[in-house]
Design a protein around this motif. Structure first.
Motif, PDB file in Angstrom:
ATOM      1  N   TYR A 104      -7.079   0.767 -10.722  1.00  0.00           N
ATOM      2  CA  TYR A 104      -5.811   1.627 -11.151  1.00  0.00           C
ATOM      3  C   TYR A 104      -4.601   0.881 -11.475  1.00  0.00           C
ATOM      4  O   TYR A 104      -4.312  -0.485 -10.845  1.00  0.00           O
ATOM      5  CB  TYR A 104      -5.395   2.643 -10.050  1.00  0.00           C
ATOM      6  CG  TYR A 104      -6.569   3.574  -9.792  1.00  0.00           C
ATOM      7  CD1 TYR A 104      -7.475   3.305  -8.981  1.00  0.00           C
ATOM      8  CD2 TYR A 104      -6.610   4.811 -10.380  1.00  0.00           C
ATOM      9  CE1 TYR A 104      -8.410   4.530  -8.539  1.00  0.00           C
ATOM     10  CE2 TYR A 104      -7.341   5.862 -10.086  1.00  0.00           C
ATOM     11  CZ  TYR A 104      -8.312   5.369  -9.115  1.00  0.00           C
ATOM     12  OH  TYR A 104      -9.336   6.550  -8.876  1.00  0.00           O
ATOM     13  N   SER A 105      -3.767   1.200 -12.579  1.00  0.00           N
ATOM     14  CA  SER A 105      -2.788   0.306 -12.919  1.00  0.00           C
ATOM     15  C   SER A 105      -1.691   0.353 -11.862  1.00  0.00           C
ATOM     16  O   SER A 105      -1.593   1.423 -10.885  1.00  0.00           O
ATOM     17  CB  SER A 105      -2.088   1.083 -14.134  1.00  0.00           C
ATOM     18  OG  SER A 105      -0.693   0.436 -14.473  1.00  0.00           O
ATOM     19  N   ALA A 106      -0.950  -0.777 -11.712  1.00  0.00           N
ATOM     20  CA  ALA A 106       0.096  -0.893 -11.009  1.00  0.00           C
ATOM     21  C   ALA A 106       1.465  -1.137 -11.727  1.00  0.00           C
ATOM     22  O   ALA A 106       2.394  -1.557 -11.004  1.00  0.00           O
ATOM     23  CB  ALA A 106      -0.130  -2.284 -10.063  1.00  0.00           C
ATOM     24  N   GLY A 107       1.509  -0.655 -12.756  1.00  0.00           N
ATOM     25  CA  GLY A 107       2.723  -0.850 -13.624  1.00  0.00           C
ATOM     26  C   GLY A 107       3.011  -2.153 -14.073  1.00  0.00           C
ATOM     27  O   GLY A 107       1.965  -3.017 -13.970  1.00  0.00           O
TER      28      GLY A 107
END
Lengths: 121, 107
Positions: A104-107
């Motif tokens: 998942y992306s963390a920004g």
């Protein structure tokens, strides 16, 4: 370590095309996506578009008709081209990379130093 | 596109104060919000990811919370190094969108 660095002209004439290069190190463009983000002085940043790790692209619909993002993996570079520049395109342009945790992306965790582009005659 | 409404636009605080910034998304963003600090002439620096997870190097007096559409970011015991602008970012959906920013100044 992860590094990104933007380069390109500081001054562009109205109606001309902007060309910027983001040179990365410390990671592979075939493993991570790179985005372009711009920020007019005194305003919030704006996501412009992304070069996915698999070579696909995604664009902000507000800019899609004028924007093109490409890459050269052998040179570790991502390119931005935007045409028909106007004065309200004056901004600092950043390339950025997201972090990922468990898929998942963390920004946007990593940013270049930014390059100021002024649109003026 | 998801709109991020950030408030207040500016904040004046004394050293040692606690300050809170809020961001409201136009739809549920499933806690996919990050917070950034930006000092003049510098790139944004990520402080928090996924609503409340502090990024390495972020001081423990910084915190984040929220769910659904409503999120907040706080700094307790404000120090001079905290004087900067702050932005939220939703990364639940493309296009990722930022809040308009909060400028924190010393009273």
């Amino acid at each position: 370590q992860v590094q990104l660095k933007e380069s390109g002209p500081g001054l562009v004439q109205p109606s001309e095309t902007l060309s910027l290069t983001c040179t990365v190190s410390g990671f592979s463009l075939t493993s991570y996506s790179v985005s372009w983000v711009r920020q007019p002085s005194g305003k919030g940043p704006e996501w412009m578009g992304r070069m996915w790790y698999d070579g696909d692209t995604a664009y902000n619909s507000a800019l899609k008709s004028r924007l093109s993002i490409s890459r050269d993996t052998s040179k570790n570079q991502v390119f931005l081209k935007m045409n028909s520049l106007q004065t309200d395109d004056t901004a600092t342009y950043y390339c950025t990379r997201e972090d990922n945790y468990g898929g998942y992306s963390a920004g946007f965790a990593y940013w270049g130093q930014g390059t100021l582009v002024t649109v003026s005659s | 596109d998801i709109q991020m409404t950030q408030s207040p636009p500016s904040l004046s605080a004394s050293l040692g104060d606690k300050v809170t910034i809020t961001c409201q998304a136009s739809q549920n963003i499933n806690k996919y919000i990050a917070w950034y600090q930006q000092k003049p002439g510098k790139a944004p620096r990520q402080l928090i990811r996924y609503t409340s997870t502090l990024v390495s190097g972020t001081p423990s007096r910084v915190s984040g919370s929220g769910s659904g559409r409503d999120y907040s970011f706080s700094i307790s015991n404000v120090e001079s190094e905290d004087i900067a602008s702050y932005y939220c970012l939703q990364y639940n959906n493309l296009p990722y969108t930022f809040g308009g920013g909060t400028k924190l100044e010393l009273k």
